[in-house]
Motif scaffolding. Structure first.
Motif, PDB file in Angstrom:
ATOM      1  N   ALA A 166      -2.378  13.391  12.663  1.00 41.91           N
ATOM      2  CA  ALA A 166      -1.161  14.192  12.579  1.00 41.91           C
ATOM      3  C   ALA A 166      -0.963  14.990  13.873  1.00 41.91           C
ATOM      4  CB  ALA A 166      -1.253  15.145  11.391  1.00 41.91           C
ATOM      5  N   SER A 167       0.295  15.331  14.131  1.00 40.87           N
ATOM      6  CA  SER A 167       0.602  16.090  15.341  1.00 40.87           C
ATOM      7  C   SER A 167       0.283  17.577  15.168  1.00 40.87           C
ATOM      8  CB  SER A 167       2.068  15.913  15.722  1.00 40.87           C
ATOM      9  OG  SER A 167       2.915  16.283  14.644  1.00 40.87           O
ATOM     10  N   VAL A 168       0.197  18.031  13.916  1.00 38.00           N
ATOM     11  CA  VAL A 168      -0.169  19.414  13.617  1.00 38.00           C
ATOM     12  C   VAL A 168      -1.107  19.416  12.419  1.00 38.00           C
ATOM     13  CG1 VAL A 168       1.998  20.346  14.517  1.00 38.00           C
ATOM     14  CG2 VAL A 168       1.792  19.815  12.080  1.00 38.00           C
ATOM     15  N   SER A 169      -1.772  20.546  12.204  1.00 40.55           N
ATOM     16  CA  SER A 169      -2.627  20.661  11.020  1.00 40.55           C
ATOM     17  C   SER A 169      -1.772  20.703   9.759  1.00 40.55           C
ATOM     18  CB  SER A 169      -3.472  21.931  11.114  1.00 40.55           C
ATOM     19  OG  SER A 169      -4.383  21.845  12.174  1.00 40.55           O
ATOM     20  N   VAL A 170      -2.217  20.008   8.753  1.00 39.35           N
ATOM     21  CA  VAL A 170      -1.498  19.957   7.490  1.00 39.35           C
ATOM     22  C   VAL A 170      -2.459  20.190   6.349  1.00 39.35           C
ATOM     23  CG1 VAL A 170       0.350  18.455   8.315  1.00 39.35           C
ATOM     24  CG2 VAL A 170      -1.760  17.453   7.427  1.00 39.35           C
ATOM     25  N   TYR A 171      -1.923  20.614   5.216  1.00 38.08           N
ATOM     26  CA  TYR A 171      -2.783  20.942   4.081  1.00 38.08           C
ATOM     27  C   TYR A 171      -3.407  19.700   3.461  1.00 38.08           C
ATOM     28  CZ  TYR A 171      -4.323  22.216  -0.558  1.00 38.08           C
ATOM     29  OH  TYR A 171      -5.083  22.352  -1.689  1.00 38.08           O
ATOM     30  N   ALA A 172      -2.630  18.942   2.764  1.00 40.88           N
ATOM     31  CA  ALA A 172      -3.154  17.762   2.080  1.00 40.88           C
ATOM     32  C   ALA A 172      -2.729  16.511   2.837  1.00 40.88           C
ATOM     33  CB  ALA A 172      -2.652  17.701   0.646  1.00 40.88           C
ATOM     34  N   MET A 173      -3.650  15.586   2.931  1.00 39.83           N
ATOM     35  CA  MET A 173      -3.354  14.302   3.570  1.00 39.83           C
ATOM     36  C   MET A 173      -3.787  13.198   2.632  1.00 39.83           C
ATOM     37  SD  MET A 173      -4.504  15.026   7.519  1.00 39.83           S
ATOM     38  CE  MET A 173      -3.442  13.766   8.225  1.00 39.83           C
ATOM     39  N   GLY A 174      -3.084  12.101   2.685  1.00 44.79           N
ATOM     40  CA  GLY A 174      -3.427  11.024   1.771  1.00 44.79           C
ATOM     41  C   GLY A 174      -2.842   9.698   2.192  1.00 44.79           C
ATOM     42  N   TRP A 175      -3.038   8.728   1.309  1.00 48.04           N
ATOM     43  CA  TRP A 175      -2.572   7.369   1.559  1.00 48.04           C
ATOM     44  C   TRP A 175      -1.848   6.829   0.326  1.00 48.04           C
ATOM     45  CZ3 TRP A 175      -3.235   5.208   6.325  1.00 48.04           C
ATOM     46  CH2 TRP A 175      -4.163   5.831   7.176  1.00 48.04           C
ATOM     47  N   THR A 219      -3.831  -6.052  -0.754  1.00 47.93           N
ATOM     48  CA  THR A 219      -2.882  -6.381   0.304  1.00 47.93           C
ATOM     49  C   THR A 219      -1.603  -5.568   0.146  1.00 47.93           C
ATOM     50  OG1 THR A 219      -3.735  -8.620   0.585  1.00 47.93           O
ATOM     51  CG2 THR A 219      -1.470  -8.214   1.291  1.00 47.93           C
ATOM     52  N   ALA A 220      -1.248  -4.850   1.197  1.00 46.85           N
ATOM     53  CA  ALA A 220      -0.073  -3.978   1.155  1.00 46.85           C
ATOM     54  C   ALA A 220       0.112  -3.324   2.513  1.00 46.85           C
ATOM     55  CB  ALA A 220      -0.238  -2.889   0.093  1.00 46.85           C
ATOM     56  N   VAL A 221       1.245  -2.677   2.669  1.00 50.39           N
ATOM     57  CA  VAL A 221       1.414  -1.757   3.793  1.00 50.39           C
ATOM     58  C   VAL A 221       0.905  -0.397   3.332  1.00 50.39           C
ATOM     59  CG1 VAL A 221       3.035  -0.635   5.362  1.00 50.39           C
ATOM     60  CG2 VAL A 221       3.407  -3.017   4.662  1.00 50.39           C
ATOM     61  N   TYR A 222       0.016   0.177   4.110  1.00 53.51           N
ATOM     62  CA  TYR A 222      -0.585   1.459   3.765  1.00 53.51           C
ATOM     63  C   TYR A 222       0.083   2.560   4.591  1.00 53.51           C
ATOM     64  CZ  TYR A 222      -4.192  -0.740   0.970  1.00 53.51           C
ATOM     65  OH  TYR A 222      -4.858  -1.432  -0.026  1.00 53.51           O
ATOM     66  N   TYR A 223       0.509   3.604   3.882  1.00 56.69           N
ATOM     67  CA  TYR A 223       1.231   4.709   4.513  1.00 56.69           C
ATOM     68  C   TYR A 223       0.424   5.996   4.418  1.00 56.69           C
ATOM     69  CZ  TYR A 223       5.349   1.703   4.293  1.00 56.69           C
ATOM     70  OH  TYR A 223       6.231   0.674   4.444  1.00 56.69           O
ATOM     71  N   CYS A 224       0.275   6.644   5.524  1.00 54.57           N
ATOM     72  CA  CYS A 224      -0.294   7.985   5.551  1.00 54.57           C
ATOM     73  C   CYS A 224       0.776   8.976   5.091  1.00 54.57           C
ATOM     74  CB  CYS A 224      -0.742   8.299   6.975  1.00 54.57           C
ATOM     75  SG  CYS A 224      -1.478   9.915   7.213  1.00 54.57           S
ATOM     76  N   ALA A 225       0.357  10.026   4.403  1.00 57.03           N
ATOM     77  CA  ALA A 225       1.312  11.001   3.875  1.00 57.03           C
ATOM     78  C   ALA A 225       0.713  12.401   3.919  1.00 57.03           C
ATOM     79  CB  ALA A 225       1.693  10.644   2.452  1.00 57.03           C
ATOM     80  N   THR A 226       1.578  13.392   4.019  1.00 53.94           N
ATOM     81  CA  THR A 226       1.122  14.780   4.000  1.00 53.94           C
ATOM     82  C   THR A 226       1.935  15.587   2.993  1.00 53.94           C
ATOM     83  OG1 THR A 226       2.634  15.622   5.687  1.00 53.94           O
ATOM     84  CG2 THR A 226       0.595  14.634   6.455  1.00 53.94           C
ATOM     85  N   SER A 227       1.300  16.613   2.473  1.00 58.03           N
ATOM     86  CA  SER A 227       1.971  17.511   1.540  1.00 58.03           C
ATOM     87  C   SER A 227       1.461  18.923   1.741  1.00 58.03           C
ATOM     88  CB  SER A 227       1.727  17.073   0.099  1.00 58.03           C
ATOM     89  OG  SER A 227       2.245  18.031  -0.807  1.00 58.03           O
ATOM     90  N   HIS A 228       2.349  19.895   1.699  1.00 59.88           N
ATOM     91  CA  HIS A 228       1.933  21.284   1.794  1.00 59.88           C
ATOM     92  C   HIS A 228       1.653  21.853   0.401  1.00 59.88           C
ATOM     93  CE1 HIS A 228       6.148  21.894   0.696  1.00 59.88           C
ATOM     94  NE2 HIS A 228       5.805  23.119   0.325  1.00 59.88           N
TER      95      HIS A 228
END
Length: 120
Positions: free
Chosen positions: A24-33, A88-97
């Motif tokens: 991530a470009s900045v610190s974030v609280y929760a990260m996931g996939w 098999t899939a496209v895996y997406y990184c995600a963030t949530s505050h």
């Protein structure tokens, strides 16, 4: 605006392993996939809170996938083992505050996605 850059996808045989990374470009609280297979919804895979105290996994990946993060690098990782064609899939990184117990409605930012293909 938070930028998420993923890497680590690719083609692997069933039973093999891959490690996905997301920075991530900045610190974030929760990260996931999340992941999205062709013709299907984007589904939750795993998530982790800021300190790594709380981790959550979708049932089908428990015991096979491990999520971790390195806050100094603002990165989250997904170690995937014993892969099957159903992964098999496209895996997406995600963030949530809001929460590491991620639902799509609470996602603040998405990565561009990285393809994971598991051959039988």
């Amino acid at each position: 605006q938070v930028q998420l850059v993923e890497s680590g996808g690719g083609l692997v045989q069933a039973g093999g392993s891959l490690r996905l990374s997301c920075t991530a470009s900045v610190s974030v609280y929760a990260m996931g996939w999340f992941r999205q297979a062709p013709g299907k919804e984007r589904d939750f895979v795993a998530a982790i809170d800021y300190n790594g105290d709380k981790t959550y996994y979708e049932d089908s990946v428990k015991g096979r996938f491990t999520i971790s993060r390195n806050n100094a690098n603002k990165a989250v990782y997904l170690q995937m083992s014993t892969l099957t064609p159903e992964d098999t899939a496209v895996y997406y990184c995600a963030t949530s505050h809001k929460s590491a117990l991620m639902v799509k409605a609470d996602i603040d930012y998405w990565g561009q996605g990285t393809q994971v293909t598991v051959s039988s």
